[in-house]
Design a protein around this motif. Structure first.
Motif, short mmCIF file in Angstrom:
data_model
loop_
_atom_site.label_atom_id
_atom_site.label_comp_id
_atom_site.label_asym_id
_atom_site.label_seq_id
_atom_site.Cartn_x
_atom_site.Cartn_y
_atom_site.Cartn_z
N GLU A 1 -3.86 1.38 -9.24
CA GLU A 1 -4.25 0.15 -8.54
C GLU A 1 -3.19 -0.27 -7.54
O GLU A 1 -3.50 -0.68 -6.41
N ALA A 2 -1.92 -0.18 -7.92
CA ALA A 2 -0.84 -0.54 -7.00
C ALA A 2 -0.81 0.40 -5.80
O ALA A 2 -0.61 -0.03 -4.66
N ALA A 3 -1.02 1.70 -6.05
CA ALA A 3 -1.02 2.67 -4.95
C ALA A 3 -2.18 2.41 -4.00
O ALA A 3 -2.02 2.52 -2.77
N ALA A 4 -3.35 2.05 -4.55
CA ALA A 4 -4.50 1.74 -3.69
C ALA A 4 -4.22 0.50 -2.85
O ALA A 4 -4.57 0.44 -1.66
N VAL B 1 4.48 -7.22 -1.72
CA VAL B 1 4.07 -7.63 -3.07
C VAL B 1 3.53 -6.43 -3.84
O VAL B 1 3.85 -6.23 -5.02
N TYR B 2 2.72 -5.61 -3.20
CA TYR B 2 2.20 -4.40 -3.87
C TYR B 2 3.35 -3.46 -4.25
O TYR B 2 3.32 -2.83 -5.32
N ALA B 3 4.34 -3.36 -3.38
CA ALA B 3 5.51 -2.54 -3.73
C ALA B 3 6.25 -3.14 -4.92
O ALA B 3 6.77 -2.41 -5.77
N SER B 4 6.29 -4.48 -4.99
CA SER B 4 6.91 -5.12 -6.15
C SER B 4 6.13 -4.82 -7.42
O SER B 4 6.71 -4.69 -8.50
N ALA B 5 4.80 -4.72 -7.30
CA ALA B 5 3.99 -4.36 -8.47
C ALA B 5 4.36 -2.96 -8.96
O ALA B 5 4.41 -2.71 -10.17
N SER B 6 4.63 -2.05 -8.03
CA SER B 6 5.08 -0.71 -8.43
C SER B 6 6.42 -0.78 -9.13
O SER B 6 6.67 -0.07 -10.11
N GLY B 7 7.31 -1.65 -8.64
CA GLY B 7 8.60 -1.82 -9.30
C GLY B 7 8.45 -2.41 -10.69
O GLY B 7 9.19 -2.06 -11.61
#
Length: 408
Positions: A212-215, A261-267
């Motif tokens: 989901e984060a990658a999408a 923010v999406y990159a933060s979700a990956s973190g």
């Protein structure tokens, strides 16, 4: 059906505990029913409900909640004249709806019955419970099955289901030993009743969230490329209104924030692991939609109005764009559909849908278009604030499905 219209349910009154106790003793027969002291404790905490018909108690359900994360269904009883009419299921459903929830946590709702108590097993299975494990309990050391209420959608493997006769408890213990197996039904065979054992597919939450984060990153990245391309053209052309450039600049800024923010979700998945993935993704989804997608789509008819000399085609394009945005906003695919909407939210959705028409009309007629840009910015900012600060987490569509289903 006429009987059901006469039944009302409500929390039990302390003065009715004697009547409730009598109903439970009749229901349990020779088995141990909850004591009066236990009923008083449950009633004090508001976890005893009764069904009343013609001034008499015809059903009751009791549960205890030792913590915000767990509730245990203790007893359910229905008078003989009111059985098989949905009274017990109604009481259980209302108790399940009243269970307190801890912040960010969905409570576990369970019940324990003996392996030979087939009526209770059939009732719990019909109410959305599944049998998850078998253990010995009680003074007699008899086998008990723990049933757990399903709160989310799970998929079952259609090739990994089997039947275990109820008279073979040892086989039932062996069948439920794997943690992905559960009792999902009670069926009748020629030689007697049998439990249906089903294997549930185990999802990997980390992999699902990572996907989901990658999408989200891929989507925001593509959207940012489109917006910056259009913004670059606007700086090299004198036919772009300044208010359109301002909207595109704000859209670029918001989309860049959603990408961060999406990159933060990956973190969060890789390093932090503070169980805040859902909250982070909510910010990314809202910023990318109301700060990126909608401003980009709404400005397209306005830009076309500035370069086109055909007023009718321009207004037709703006009308089609507004209708498409309105259809999307009211569909189950929009971000707004995932949140509870009130009157203010509905008004903001309407203003968003008519923005392409208003902006194109202002440019086409040669009037000042700054009010359109200001209205659009205020509308989208208000919607962003509404969903981020005034609404809870995003809601899925699992509640519209069954407790489990077979993956096609």
């Amino acid at each position: 059906m006429a009987f059901m219209t006469m039944v009302s349910t409500r929390p039990a009154d302390p003065a009715e505990l004697t009547e409730v106790r009598s109903l439970l003793e009749t229901w349990y027969g020779a088995g141990p029913a909850p004591s009066r002291e236990a009923l008083e404790h449950l009633s004090h905490h508001g976890l005893v409900r009764v069904a009343e018909a013609d001034g008499a108690v015809v059903g009751c359900a009791a549960a205890e909640s030792p913590s915000p994360g767990h509730m245990r269904l203790c007893a359910v009883a229905v008078a003989s004249g009111a059985r098989r009419r949905g009274v017990g299921a109604r009481l259980v459903r209302e108790i399940v709806e009243e269970v307190p929830e801890a912040p960010g946590e969905r409570p576990t709702i369970s019940a324990v019955v003996g392996t030979g108590d087939l009526d209770s097993a059939r009732f719990l299975l019909a109410c959305g419970f599944v049998g998850t494990r078998v253990f010995k309990a009680g003074r007699d050391g008899g086998l008990r099955i723990q049933y757990q209420h399903k709160l989310r959608v799970d998929y079952v493997d259609p090739d990994a289901r089997h039947l275990v006769p109820t008279e073979l408890p040892e086989q039932l213990v062996e069948s439920l030993a794997p943690d992905d197996h559960a009792v999902t039904g009670l069926v009748a065979l020629a030689e007697g009743p049998a439990f249906e054992i089903t294997r549930f597919e185990r999802d990997d939450p980390a992999s699902l969230q990572s996907g989901e984060a990658a999408a989200g990153i891929a989507f925001s990245g593509s959207l940012l490329a489109a917006i910056t391309f259009l913004l670059g053209i606007s700086f090299t052309s004198d036919r772009f209104p300044d208010d359109v450039r301002l909207v595109l600049i704000g859209s670029t800024f918001s989309t860049m924030l959603s990408l961060i923010v999406y990159a933060s979700a990956s973190g969060e998945l890789a390093r932090i692991r503070a169980n805040s993935f859902g909250r982070i993704m909510k910010w990314g989804n809202v910023l990318s939609e109301f700060g990126g997608v909608l401003p980009f789509l709404i400005t397209l008819p306005v830009i076309y109005a500035g370069v086109s000399h055909n007023r009718w085609i321009t207004m037709l394009l703006a009308l089609v764009a507004g209708a498409a945005i309105a259809g999307y906003e009211w569909s189950e695919f929009s971000i707004a559909h995932r949140f509870r909407n009130t009157g203010i939210g509905f008004v903001l959705m309407v203003l968003t849908a008519v923005s392409p028409l208003y902006g194109a009309a202002a440019v086409t007629t040669g009037t000042v278009s700054w009010p359109w840009a200001l209205l659009l910015i205020v509308t989208l900012t208000a919607r962003t604030w509404l969903y981020l600060a005034r609404r809870g987490p995003e809601a899925g569509i699992a509640k519209h499905r069954m407790q489990w289903q077979i993956r096609e």
